[in-house]
Design a protein around this motif. Structure first.
Motif, PDB file in Angstrom:
ATOM      1  N   UNK A 150       0.842  -1.196   0.000  1.00 29.01           N
ATOM      2  CA  UNK A 150       0.000   0.000   0.000  1.00 29.01           C
ATOM      3  C   UNK A 150       0.880   1.250   0.000  1.00 29.01           C
ATOM      4  N   UNK A 151       1.917   1.239   0.817  1.00 26.17           N
ATOM      5  CA  UNK A 151       2.862   2.358   0.854  1.00 26.17           C
ATOM      6  C   UNK A 151       3.519   2.582  -0.506  1.00 26.17           C
ATOM      7  N   UNK A 152       3.914   1.499  -1.167  1.00 24.96           N
ATOM      8  CA  UNK A 152       4.550   1.631  -2.488  1.00 24.96           C
ATOM      9  C   UNK A 152       3.587   2.228  -3.497  1.00 24.96           C
ATOM     10  N   UNK A 153       2.306   1.904  -3.387  1.00 24.09           N
ATOM     11  CA  UNK A 153       1.321   2.535  -4.277  1.00 24.09           C
ATOM     12  C   UNK A 153       1.277   4.044  -4.037  1.00 24.09           C
ATOM     13  N   UNK A 154       1.271   4.446  -2.780  1.00 21.45           N
ATOM     14  CA  UNK A 154       1.215   5.875  -2.458  1.00 21.45           C
ATOM     15  C   UNK A 154       2.434   6.595  -3.027  1.00 21.45           C
TER      16      UNK A 154
ATOM     17  N   UNK B 224      12.044   3.354  -9.402  1.00 21.23           N
ATOM     18  CA  UNK B 224      11.866   4.730  -8.946  1.00 21.23           C
ATOM     19  C   UNK B 224      11.080   4.766  -7.631  1.00 21.23           C
ATOM     20  N   UNK B 225      10.084   3.889  -7.516  1.00 19.30           N
ATOM     21  CA  UNK B 225       9.289   3.823  -6.285  1.00 19.30           C
ATOM     22  C   UNK B 225      10.160   3.358  -5.118  1.00 19.30           C
ATOM     23  N   UNK B 226      10.933   2.307  -5.335  1.00 15.79           N
ATOM     24  CA  UNK B 226      11.796   1.801  -4.275  1.00 15.79           C
ATOM     25  C   UNK B 226      12.877   2.809  -3.897  1.00 15.79           C
ATOM     26  N   UNK B 227      13.436   3.450  -4.878  1.00 16.16           N
ATOM     27  CA  UNK B 227      14.495   4.426  -4.606  1.00 16.16           C
ATOM     28  C   UNK B 227      13.995   5.597  -3.774  1.00 16.16           C
ATOM     29  N   UNK B 228      12.711   5.901  -3.889  1.00 16.12           N
ATOM     30  CA  UNK B 228      12.133   6.986  -3.098  1.00 16.12           C
ATOM     31  C   UNK B 228      12.312   6.735  -1.606  1.00 16.12           C
TER      32      UNK B 228
ATOM     33  N   UNK C  72      15.459  -4.935   2.035  1.00 14.66           N
ATOM     34  CA  UNK C  72      14.602  -6.116   2.140  1.00 14.66           C
ATOM     35  C   UNK C  72      13.711  -6.240   0.907  1.00 14.66           C
ATOM     36  N   UNK C  73      13.094  -5.154   0.484  1.00 11.12           N
ATOM     37  CA  UNK C  73      12.202  -5.209  -0.678  1.00 11.12           C
ATOM     38  C   UNK C  73      12.963  -5.531  -1.957  1.00 11.12           C
ATOM     39  N   UNK C  74      14.183  -5.054  -2.063  1.00 12.71           N
ATOM     40  CA  UNK C  74      14.980  -5.301  -3.261  1.00 12.71           C
ATOM     41  C   UNK C  74      15.535  -6.716  -3.335  1.00 12.71           C
ATOM     42  N   UNK C  75      15.849  -7.288  -2.184  1.00 11.38           N
ATOM     43  CA  UNK C  75      16.618  -8.531  -2.220  1.00 11.38           C
ATOM     44  C   UNK C  75      15.969  -9.723  -1.528  1.00 11.38           C
ATOM     45  N   UNK C  76      14.918  -9.489  -0.761  1.00 13.11           N
ATOM     46  CA  UNK C  76      14.252 -10.599  -0.077  1.00 13.11           C
ATOM     47  C   UNK C  76      12.760 -10.594  -0.373  1.00 13.11           C
ATOM     48  N   UNK C  77      12.045  -9.590   0.123  1.00 16.14           N
ATOM     49  CA  UNK C  77      10.603  -9.433  -0.135  1.00 16.14           C
ATOM     50  C   UNK C  77       9.879 -10.768   0.090  1.00 16.14           C
TER      51      UNK C  77
ATOM     52  N   UNK D 278      11.375 -22.135  -4.298  1.00 12.70           N
ATOM     53  CA  UNK D 278      12.318 -21.068  -3.921  1.00 12.70           C
ATOM     54  C   UNK D 278      12.767 -20.268  -5.145  1.00 12.70           C
ATOM     55  N   UNK D 279      11.802 -19.938  -6.007  1.00 18.85           N
ATOM     56  CA  UNK D 279      12.160 -19.289  -7.271  1.00 18.85           C
ATOM     57  C   UNK D 279      11.635 -17.853  -7.383  1.00 18.85           C
ATOM     58  N   UNK D 280      11.204 -17.286  -6.250  1.00 14.84           N
ATOM     59  CA  UNK D 280      10.783 -15.882  -6.297  1.00 14.84           C
ATOM     60  C   UNK D 280      11.988 -14.989  -6.013  1.00 14.84           C
ATOM     61  N   UNK D 281      12.248 -14.074  -6.934  1.00 20.39           N
ATOM     62  CA  UNK D 281      13.352 -13.129  -6.785  1.00 20.39           C
ATOM     63  C   UNK D 281      12.816 -11.736  -7.076  1.00 20.39           C
ATOM     64  N   UNK D 282      12.796 -10.856  -6.080  1.00 21.79           N
ATOM     65  CA  UNK D 282      12.190  -9.534  -6.298  1.00 21.79           C
ATOM     66  C   UNK D 282      12.803  -8.764  -7.454  1.00 21.79           C
ATOM     67  N   UNK D 283      14.090  -8.996  -7.732  1.00 12.27           N
ATOM     68  CA  UNK D 283      14.732  -8.266  -8.825  1.00 12.27           C
ATOM     69  C   UNK D 283      14.056  -8.537 -10.171  1.00 12.27           C
ATOM     70  N   UNK D 284      13.414  -9.686 -10.288  1.00 12.31           N
ATOM     71  CA  UNK D 284      12.719 -10.013 -11.538  1.00 12.31           C
ATOM     72  C   UNK D 284      11.533  -9.090 -11.802  1.00 12.31           C
ATOM     73  N   UNK D 285      11.081  -8.380 -10.775  1.00  8.78           N
ATOM     74  CA  UNK D 285       9.881  -7.548 -10.895  1.00  8.78           C
ATOM     75  C   UNK D 285      10.198  -6.057 -10.787  1.00  8.78           C
ATOM     76  N   UNK D 286      11.479  -5.722 -10.845  1.00 14.84           N
ATOM     77  CA  UNK D 286      11.876  -4.319 -10.701  1.00 14.84           C
ATOM     78  C   UNK D 286      12.246  -3.760 -12.072  1.00 14.84           C
ATOM     79  N   UNK D 287      11.281  -3.047 -12.673  1.00 18.81           N
ATOM     80  CA  UNK D 287      11.579  -2.302 -13.892  1.00 18.81           C
ATOM     81  C   UNK D 287      11.862  -0.849 -13.507  1.00 18.81           C
ATOM     82  N   UNK D 288      11.984   0.034 -14.478  1.00 20.10           N
ATOM     83  CA  UNK D 288      12.344   1.425 -14.193  1.00 20.10           C
ATOM     84  C   UNK D 288      11.312   2.096 -13.291  1.00 20.10           C
ATOM     85  N   UNK D 289      10.020   1.791 -13.528  1.00 20.93           N
ATOM     86  CA  UNK D 289       8.956   2.411 -12.742  1.00 20.93           C
ATOM     87  C   UNK D 289       9.002   1.949 -11.292  1.00 20.93           C
ATOM     88  N   UNK D 290       9.160   0.649 -11.078  1.00 17.69           N
ATOM     89  CA  UNK D 290       9.226   0.111  -9.715  1.00 17.69           C
ATOM     90  C   UNK D 290      10.506   0.555  -9.031  1.00 17.69           C
TER      91      UNK D 290
END
Length: 749
Positions: A501-505, A660-664, A685-690, A646-658
């Motif tokens: 929810x925070x990331x959406x905001x 920017x949100x994480x970098x905020x 945590x969100x970038x590497x574990x999530x 054990x095949x979920x890796x958050x980096x697979x879901x981080x494009x330029x838009x995401x």
């Protein structure tokens, strides 16, 4: 005697005054006495078989108005006070909320107690009388700060029974003290919540915040709910606390049954014990031990207890399926260990179902399942996951033990009291029958004409105005009542995904700064406590408070969005938040939320659900239809497969838009007002574990939420969705849940 006469009689005797001469405090005391006198005329349900519902939590909320409603005198009291220029709502503010629970587990137990009494079923609750509850939450420097939450003030609903029992630990012995609290059914009988305490509890042990010497068990045992389990001393104290609860429970049950003249060799004919989550699990070996004291042989005692105890599983999270090191139990409750070893040896030797594992850990849930006669989940999806995944090995052993009992809520409290205007609107259209039979709410679907919907919208708007006034009074925050109220209120946990929810905001902040202008302002409202030792959860709260501050200080952003984190979220605040909600955030990672009950309360009050197909959201979706709920995200099967492989890796879901949100989160703007260490930890945590896969569903969440906000613009269409949700909420009455428990498990009548 009329209510007004009775009140005048009470205040004359107590204060030598007339009612109109009394202070609010004196009137509150008089109302407590009046209510207790009325309760004395209520009958306790009777049956050959009795339920004892043992739970570490009973989140009962304030009791005055709930009791007045159930006794049928709420309106009489309001009228009486109004005649002397007093408001019942002002009197209610004087009541302290009992600090006996935390989240859904405790609120569910409270709802069940209400429904048991309403249905005339013979069932009491057993728990502990915590002095300071979980904690009182304060926000300081944009962080959660915990302090004690004292509530045991006079006058009190608690009644001193004078009953005590001796409880032995490995190196000490304590004497309990039982306090009873009446649970009044709606226009029906009364059952009892039995709360055990220690006379020697020393509240002065708590100095700064909630810190205290956890080793002084004879002085701290009932100070707090859930001692901090991040330390060895805290973990040990939890064992002490849980054993204190179940030893008292076992002794009380046998004392009461002997007083009734029942043969303890046939205890299972007279008693059913519901183990609410794993905290009361030691009732199994303790009751066996106590029966042996009464002359019952070990094997017979095991058989009796196995036909007496039933277990409710509330979670698939490993952290909540309690295990204790064998050596810890051997030190604190050595008297139980020979019995636990026998139970382990007698259980079927199937891998993954051991009571004592190879690492010498004792598994509470395993003991419950092997030696309970019923195992239930709390939503259809949750129960299926237990059977096919998390407890599959047990299900293969005992398929007949497993059953589902979808949770419910006391809709009288969450509608009649919490939202009286909506309750009146409903009664005007379909009559009063829904107050006892929630299924009658389905009749409301016919009332979808423009005039009906306009009135429904006016009720929602008035509730939003009231919430705005309350938040301004209590937190000095001004909210726009014309904005969309998007509400997420629940325990702060990664699986509930407040971070998503925070990331959406943050995404919305980025879009506004790029030139996007939303058509409607949205107020994002959070209410949540993080466990004191749950560092990442506290980091999420810190990040939310930082974003709240950034928006407050930005003239552009605050035109379109606002973030409000409600301090010290509890039942009292839920009663104000829930009637005002437009959007109900139920966004847990699919497969992780056993049921949820906040989703039911919000639905009942006309909020539209934004959620994953998780917990009771599945049943809500089936009831209201796809046009009246907003579903997003991956399925539970997909999520379970990710964990399995054990095949979920958050980096697979981080494009330029995401990105920017994480970098905020670690931007200069955030770090300038916040704590760089906390923000960096959440960012990493969100970038590497999530672990709870917020990024997996983020894009779907953004798209669905945007569609929901767009659809809100069509007021009549939105109110039709709201009406459908209200009309279908009757299924989630705890009366229905309790009837099913009784029919399938307890068999009390």
């Amino acid at each position: 005697m009329q209510v007004s006469e009775q009140l005048e009689h009470i205040v004359a005797a107590q204060f030598e005054k007339t009612l109109d001469q009394c202070s609010n405090e004196e009137i509150y005391g008089a109302l407590l006495q009046l209510t207790k006198e009325r309760i004395c005329h209520c009958s306790h349900p009777q049956s050959q078989r009795k339920l004892y519902y043992i739970s570490a939590e009973f989140l009962i909320g304030k009791l005055l108005s709930n009791n007045l409603i159930n006794l049928g005198i709420y309106e009489d009291v309001k009228t009486c006070l109004s005649s002397i220029g007093k408001q019942l709502s002002d009197i209610e503010e004087l009541e302290y909320e009992p600090s006996l629970g935390n989240g859904g587990l405790g609120r569910l137990a409270a709802c069940f107690m209400d429904s048991l009494a309403t249905l005339g079923l013979n069932g009491d609750g057993i728990g502990l009388n915590y002095h300071f509850g979980l904690f009182h939450q304060l926000f300081k420097n944009l962080k959660q700060y915990e302090t004690k939450d004292p509530w045991l003030k006079k006058p009190s609903w608690l009644e001193d029974t004078g009953i005590s029992f001796s409880v032995e630990f490995g190196h000490s012995r304590v004497t309990s003290h039982l306090y009873d609290l009446d649970v009044v059914g709606y226009e029906s009988g009364v059952n009892t919540l039995h709360l055990f305490d220690l006379d020697g509890v020393d509240e002065s042990l708590v100095k700064e915040g909630i810190d205290f010497d956890e080793s002084l068990v004879d002085r701290n045992l009932t100070l707090f709910l859930y001692p901090d389990d991040s330390t060895e001393a805290g973990r040990r104290l939890r064992v002490y606390q849980e054993y204190f609860m179940v030893s008292n429970a076992a002794q009380y049950i046998l004392w009461e049954q002997k007083k009734l003249g029942h043969d303890l060799h046939h205890l299972d004919q007279y008693v059913c014990i519901q183990i609410n989550d794993t905290h009361p699990s030691m009732i199994i070996p303790e009751l066996i031990r106590r029966l042996m004291f009464e002359g019952v042989r070990l094997k017979e005692a095991i058989k009796i207890v196995s036909h007496t105890c039933a277990y409710t599983n509330h979670t698939i999270l490993a952290e909540a399926l309690e295990t204790w090191p064998y050596d810890t139990l051997a030190d604190i409750v050595p008297q139980l260990m020979p019995i636990i070893e026998v139970l382990h040896m007698l259980a079927p030797p199937k891998a993954g179902t051991e009571i004592i594992d190879d690492q010498q850990n004792v598994h509470m849930a395993s003991m419950d399942i092997h030696y309970g006669y019923s195992i239930n989940g709390v939503a259809a999806l949750h129960t299926e996951i237990l059977k096919t995944s998390e407890l599959k090995n047990f299900y293969e052993l005992y398929p007949d033990k497993f059953n589902n009992k979808t949770n419910g809520i006391t809709f009288r409290r969450w509608l009649l009291y919490t939202n009286p205007d909506l309750s009146a609107w409903i009664e005007k259209r379909i009559g009063p029958g829904f107050k006892k039979n929630a299924d009658e709410l389905t009749k409301l679907v016919a009332f979808d004409q423009t005039e009906d919907l306009t009135e429904l919208k006016a009720i929602k708007d008035a509730n939003k105005q009231r919430l705005c006034a309350y938040i301004e009074k209590t937190q000095d925050i001004h909210m726009d009542p014309n904005s969309i109220f998007d509400i997420q209120i629940k325990r702060l946990h990664e699986y509930k995904r407040q971070q998503m929810n925070l990331l959406y905001i943050i995404w919305l902040i980025e879009q506004i700064r790029k030139g996007y202008r939303p058509n409607h302002k949205v107020t994002f409202i959070f209410g949540a406590k993080a466990a004191p030792a749950y560092i990442l959860a506290k980091d999420i709260i810190h990040a939310i408070l930082c974003v709240e501050t950034i928006i407050e200080q930005d003239d552009l952003l605050k035109q379109y969005i606002q973030v409000v984190m409600v301090e010290n979220y509890n039942v009292t605040k839920a009663e104000k938040l829930i009637p005002a909600a437009d959007i109900s955030e139920q966004i847990s990672l699919a497969s992780k939320e056993a049921s949820g009950t906040g989703n039911m309360k919000l639905m009942l009050n006309g909020a539209v659900t934004l959620g994953t197909m998780d917990g009771a959201n599945v049943e809500i979706a089936n009831l209201v239809g796809k046009d009246n709920i907003y579903i997003f995200g991956q399925s539970s099967e997909t999520v379970i497969a990710h964990y399995a492989h054990a095949d979920y890796h958050p980096q697979d879901y981080i494009d330029a838009e995401v990105k920017a949100v994480l970098d905020f989160l670690i931007s200069d703007e955030m770090v300038t007002i916040g704590d760089a260490t906390c923000l960096q930890r959440l960012y990493q945590d969100l970038n590497h574990k999530d672990w709870f896969m917020a990024l997996l569903d983020l894009k779907s969440y953004i798209a669905t939420k945007n569609q929901m906000i767009k659809d809100y613009q069509d007021t009549e269409s939105w109110m039709k969705k709201s009406l459908v949700n209200i009309s279908m909420a009757g299924f989630f009455s705890s009366d229905r849940t309790i009837e099913q428990y009784n029919h399938d498990i307890w068999k009390l009548d």
